[in-house]
Design a protein around this motif. Structure first.
Motif, short mmCIF file in Angstrom:
data_model
loop_
_atom_site.label_atom_id
_atom_site.label_comp_id
_atom_site.label_asym_id
_atom_site.label_seq_id
_atom_site.Cartn_x
_atom_site.Cartn_y
_atom_site.Cartn_z
N MET A 191 31.34 -65.80 -19.15
CA MET A 191 31.63 -64.81 -18.10
C MET A 191 30.40 -64.66 -17.21
N GLY A 192 30.64 -64.52 -15.92
CA GLY A 192 29.52 -64.33 -14.99
C GLY A 192 29.19 -62.86 -14.88
N LEU A 193 27.91 -62.53 -15.13
CA LEU A 193 27.52 -61.11 -15.07
C LEU A 193 26.50 -60.82 -13.97
N GLU A 198 29.02 -63.18 -24.24
CA GLU A 198 29.34 -61.83 -24.70
C GLU A 198 28.83 -60.78 -23.72
N TYR A 199 29.58 -59.71 -23.61
CA TYR A 199 29.21 -58.66 -22.66
C TYR A 199 28.16 -57.74 -23.29
N ASN A 200 26.93 -58.22 -23.33
CA ASN A 200 25.82 -57.39 -23.80
C ASN A 200 24.51 -57.98 -23.28
N GLY A 255 28.57 -51.22 -4.29
CA GLY A 255 28.79 -51.92 -5.57
C GLY A 255 27.70 -52.91 -5.90
N PRO A 256 27.17 -52.84 -7.14
CA PRO A 256 26.10 -53.75 -7.56
C PRO A 256 26.56 -55.20 -7.68
N LEU A 257 25.61 -56.14 -7.53
CA LEU A 257 25.96 -57.57 -7.52
C LEU A 257 26.04 -58.15 -8.92
N VAL A 305 25.81 -56.81 -13.51
CA VAL A 305 25.81 -55.69 -14.46
C VAL A 305 24.36 -55.18 -14.57
N TYR A 306 23.97 -54.38 -13.58
CA TYR A 306 22.57 -53.96 -13.46
C TYR A 306 22.12 -53.08 -14.62
N GLU A 307 23.11 -52.56 -15.37
CA GLU A 307 22.77 -51.70 -16.52
C GLU A 307 22.08 -52.53 -17.62
N LEU A 331 29.30 -56.35 -0.77
CA LEU A 331 30.25 -55.70 -1.69
C LEU A 331 30.15 -56.29 -3.09
N GLY A 332 30.06 -55.40 -4.07
CA GLY A 332 30.03 -55.84 -5.46
C GLY A 332 30.78 -54.84 -6.31
N GLY A 333 30.38 -54.73 -7.57
CA GLY A 333 31.06 -53.80 -8.48
C GLY A 333 32.11 -54.54 -9.28
N ALA A 334 32.67 -53.83 -10.23
CA ALA A 334 33.60 -54.47 -11.17
C ALA A 334 34.96 -54.73 -10.54
N LYS A 335 35.50 -53.70 -9.92
CA LYS A 335 36.91 -53.80 -9.51
C LYS A 335 37.05 -54.13 -8.03
N SER A 369 35.21 -64.51 -17.04
CA SER A 369 34.77 -63.47 -16.07
C SER A 369 35.95 -62.57 -15.73
N ILE A 370 35.65 -61.36 -15.24
CA ILE A 370 36.77 -60.46 -14.93
C ILE A 370 37.49 -60.90 -13.65
N VAL A 371 38.81 -60.94 -13.77
CA VAL A 371 39.64 -61.34 -12.63
C VAL A 371 40.80 -60.36 -12.54
N GLY A 393 29.63 -60.10 -4.29
CA GLY A 393 29.00 -60.35 -5.60
C GLY A 393 29.70 -59.50 -6.64
N GLY A 394 29.05 -59.33 -7.80
CA GLY A 394 29.63 -58.49 -8.85
C GLY A 394 30.88 -59.12 -9.45
N GLY A 395 31.57 -58.30 -10.24
CA GLY A 395 32.77 -58.80 -10.92
C GLY A 395 33.86 -59.19 -9.93
N ALA A 445 33.74 -60.78 -7.30
CA ALA A 445 33.58 -62.13 -6.75
C ALA A 445 34.50 -63.13 -7.48
N PHE A 446 34.76 -62.85 -8.76
CA PHE A 446 35.52 -63.84 -9.55
C PHE A 446 37.00 -63.88 -9.20
N THR A 447 37.52 -62.79 -8.68
CA THR A 447 38.92 -62.82 -8.21
C THR A 447 38.99 -63.71 -6.96
P1 AMP Z 1 32.59 -50.35 -9.26
O1 AMP Z 1 32.83 -48.97 -9.77
O2 AMP Z 1 33.83 -51.14 -9.11
O3 AMP Z 1 31.70 -50.38 -8.05
O4 AMP Z 1 31.80 -51.09 -10.42
C1 AMP Z 1 30.48 -50.81 -10.81
C2 AMP Z 1 30.23 -51.58 -12.08
O5 AMP Z 1 30.39 -52.96 -11.83
C3 AMP Z 1 28.85 -51.46 -12.68
O6 AMP Z 1 28.92 -50.65 -13.82
C4 AMP Z 1 28.48 -52.91 -13.04
O7 AMP Z 1 28.04 -53.03 -14.36
C5 AMP Z 1 29.79 -53.64 -12.89
N1 AMP Z 1 29.64 -55.07 -12.59
C6 AMP Z 1 28.86 -55.65 -11.66
N2 AMP Z 1 28.97 -56.98 -11.73
C7 AMP Z 1 29.81 -57.27 -12.73
C8 AMP Z 1 30.31 -58.48 -13.30
N3 AMP Z 1 29.92 -59.67 -12.83
N4 AMP Z 1 31.18 -58.40 -14.32
C9 AMP Z 1 31.55 -57.19 -14.81
N5 AMP Z 1 31.12 -56.01 -14.31
C10 AMP Z 1 30.26 -56.05 -13.29
#
Ligand code: AMP
Length: 390
Positions: free
Chosen positions: A290-292, A270-272, A316-318, A320-322, A195-199, A238-240, A220-222, A224-226
């Motif tokens: 912040m952990g990306l 920075e988020y870039n 959900g990605p682990l 910010v794969y973009e 499981l990953g992703g932002a939220k 990092s996003i929490v 993984g992903g955002g 994880a920080f919560t």
């Molecule tokens: P979700 O819709 O919650 O599955 O989130 C997908 C988004 O999570 C993607 O656009 C990723 O860029 C973002 N994401 C993955 N890892 C992180 C991270 N560590 N911090 C912020 N955003 C993240």
């Protein structure tokens, strides 16, 4: 629940709700997977001498300007090419022109109706399942097939609305998606969930359900920080989601050996994609960092668990794969699964987009066409688009 093969469609007007919600840039379709996934149902209806009327939404329609960029015209052209057959595109969602075209439609011929969400401009009629609209669309046909898995968890006029009035069934794509997801209930083990992703918010229900079924959940992903914050780590910038700390504390306490968290992360200020980045242990994250992405040690640990897995579900990605710099975790884990031929199910949305970008989507066992629908199915919620057919 009725399936497409249960319908007697010879000579009948068959309305099909497809999911043609494809990414389009400057009028060009970037990824036509969803159109291709609809072909089996459409071919079946052609072969069974139905008169075919297709519906789909495309993007969101909030104001006049959204209309032009969300027309289904490019979809009608691509569909016509893929079918090697004429597709009559009707630029309206209702009215004389549409009704006349349906009246004149011959067996095996196809009409594509304009984006159903054009109706949202006038009081969100499609998205709020306006009674009169569902009834009107249903009046245009004899039978209805819902083949749009991506919106099966929604109650819209073009799925629930139509199905409330005429004989209805599921299409092949919906059947395929449901079969794969239901197979997880008795899948070969070890069963590992990634499981990953932002939220974290929209994945809580899934975590609660899957933690009892899976052998491990790799986070993984955002989100994880919560979890890390709830364990007392300083996660810097990092996003929490502070409202979910309590949930994380409780679930980690109960299932400490099942839920795995990153041990190192790729941080930046920075988020870039341009600012300096560095892989750090999770004990070393500074206040402004912040952990990306997950770090190499985490990737290695996760791969060690995954090497024995027989079934993997990934949502959900682990990272910010973009951004090029932060796709490493997602890419290496995906490649590992593909190289080791592990039966992997990608749960729609961003992880499928990532797999596509990394040219591995066609190498995994199943890439779902519906992110939200997959999550709601796994949460064991009732899916309105299916319930009405049942
Ligand atoms: P979700 O819709 O919650 O599955 O989130 C997908 C988004 O999570 C993607 O656009 C990723 O860029 C973002 N994401 C993955 N890892 C992180 C991270 N560590 N911090 C912020 N955003 C993240």
């Amino acid at each position: 629940m009725k399936k497409i093969e249960d319908l007697n469609m010879e000579g009948k007007k068959v309305l099909i709700r497809c999911d043609f919600n494809v990414p389009i840039k400057n009028g060009r379709i970037i990824d036509d997977t969803r159109i291709k996934e609809s072909l089996k149902t459409i071919h079946y209806c052609i072969d069974h001498h139905a008169k075919i009327i297709l519906f789909s939404h495309l993007g969101r329609i909030k104001e006049e300007e959204d209309l032009k960029k969300n027309t289904l015209l490019p979809v009608s052209k691509r569909l016509s090419k893929l079918l090697d057959k004429k597709v009559i595109f009707i630029e309206e969602t209702r009215g004389k022109k549409l009704e006349k075209a349906i009246e004149e439609l011959q067996e095996g011929e196809i009409i594509l109706v304009q984006n159903t969400r054009y109706e949202d401009l006038d009081g969100k009629k499609e998205s709020n399942n306006d009674e009169e609209l569902g009834k009107y669309w249903a009046s245009l046909g004899d039978l209805f097939i819902n083949d749009a898995f991506g919106t099966i968890h929604r109650s819209h006029a073009s799925n629930v609305g139509i199905a409330s009035h005429i004989e209805s069934a599921t299409g092949f794509l919906v059947e395929k998606e449901l079969n794969v997801l239901s197979s997880l209930n008795s899948c070969e083990k070890p069963f590992i969930v990634i499981l990953g992703g932002a939220k974290i918010n929209d994945k809580i229900g899934v975590i609660e359900k899957l933690v009892t079924k899976a052998d491990y959940i790799l986070i993984g992903g955002g989100m994880a920080f919560t979890f890390l914050q709830s364990e007392g780590y300083n996660v810097g910038a990092s996003i929490v989601d502070y409202d979910r700390i309590d949930f994380c504390t409780k679930i980690l306490k109960k299932y400490s050996s099942k839920i795995l968290l990153p041990v190192d992360v790729n941080v930046t200020t920075e988020y870039n994609n341009d600012s300096l980045n560095k892989v750090k242990e999770i004990t070393e994250i500074a206040e402004n960092e912040m952990g990306l992405d997950i770090g190499d040690r985490t990737i290695e640990i996760y791969q060690n668990y995954l090497k024995d897995a027989k079934t993997v579900l990934w949502n959900g990605p682990l990272g910010v794969y973009e951004f090029e710099k932060y796709k490493n975790g997602t890419k290496k884990i995906m490649k590992f699964l593909v190289d080791h031929n592990i039966r992997t199910i990608l749960g729609g949305g961003d992880i499928v987009a990532a797999a596509s970008l990394m040219k591995m989507k066609d190498k995994v066992y199943h890439a779902s066409t519906g992110g939200g629908a997959t999550l709601e199915y796994l949460e064991e919620k009732k899916l309105p688009g299916l319930e009405i057919i049942k």
